[in-house]
Design an enzyme around this catalytic site. Sequence first.
Site, PDB file in Angstrom:
ATOM      1  CG  ASP A  84      -2.245   3.143  -0.496  1.00 58.14           C
ATOM      2  OD1 ASP A  84      -0.763   3.679   0.150  1.00 58.14           O
ATOM      3  OD2 ASP A  84      -3.153   3.275  -0.492  1.00 58.14           O
ATOM      4  NE  ARG A  89       4.284  -4.811  -6.231  1.00 56.54           N
ATOM      5  CZ  ARG A  89       3.048  -4.559  -6.030  1.00 56.54           C
ATOM      6  NH1 ARG A  89       1.993  -3.644  -6.484  1.00 56.54           N
ATOM      7  NH2 ARG A  89       1.901  -5.413  -5.229  1.00 56.54           N
TER       8      ARG A  89
END
Length: 275
Positions: free
Chosen positions: A60, A65
């Site tokens: 996750d 990012r």
Amino acid sequence: MKAILFFNPLKARKDEIQEQFFDIFHNNDIEILKIMPAGSALADNSLYQEADIFIVLGGDGTVLRVAELSAENSVPIIGINLGTLGFMTAYDSTEIEQAAKDIASNNLHYSDRYLLECYVGGKKLISLNDITIQKSQPIGTVDLEIFIKGESVLNYSGDGVILSTPTGSTGYALSMGGPIVEPTLNLITINPLASHSLNIRPLVISPDNYVEIVIHHIDAGNAYVTVDGDIVHRIEAGMAVVVSSSEKKVTLAQKNDYSFFKVLNNKLGFGRRII
């Protein structure tokens, strides 16, 4: 089908990915335009816009990012979990070949996820999960006041506050007693951290509100702002942070039989009878 493949450099190396996965995608007519670490950026943004999908190898955190690039370029994300929980990923590491087939045939379920914008220190940052204001030291408290559309709504002493999207409701906010929110809804949750007042409770507000958090006093050290887990700015007494809904969205691709409630049950054990 064209894709950019992002990976978590703590979970895999670029040469390993090329050796193990490149042929799988190539054999399914998926052209990998670039393999790059999540969180890095290209000097030329045009390559992002050539992609039909961003393939993310990681958990996750790796998806988070890549979220801003996805929102800025309107390219959906599909996650292949190399981490632990993998709440936002669609496939696990043993399903790479099936993922490639489903991507190539567009046998996928797409859901738009709403974002928050954070304004602090002259910067605007985008969040898929949550924005937190938190004290930097284990001792003492932070005195803060939260205004919604200019009206003072919460005023308390504690460790800070979490402002979360529906997608982020199953992250840090959940561990601090916040509600689980179906991710297709558009709203903002405000979750006080360790408030020293019994009358301070989590609050759910509509997305047309803007929220201002004013730091009145910090007992020790300073406080900091995090966006999706990354520390982005140090704040001191007298400073403020403004949070609002974003007009941009992130599109997550999942398996065609995706069910949020099934994921809740499988990943978090939500709703299971234990006796």
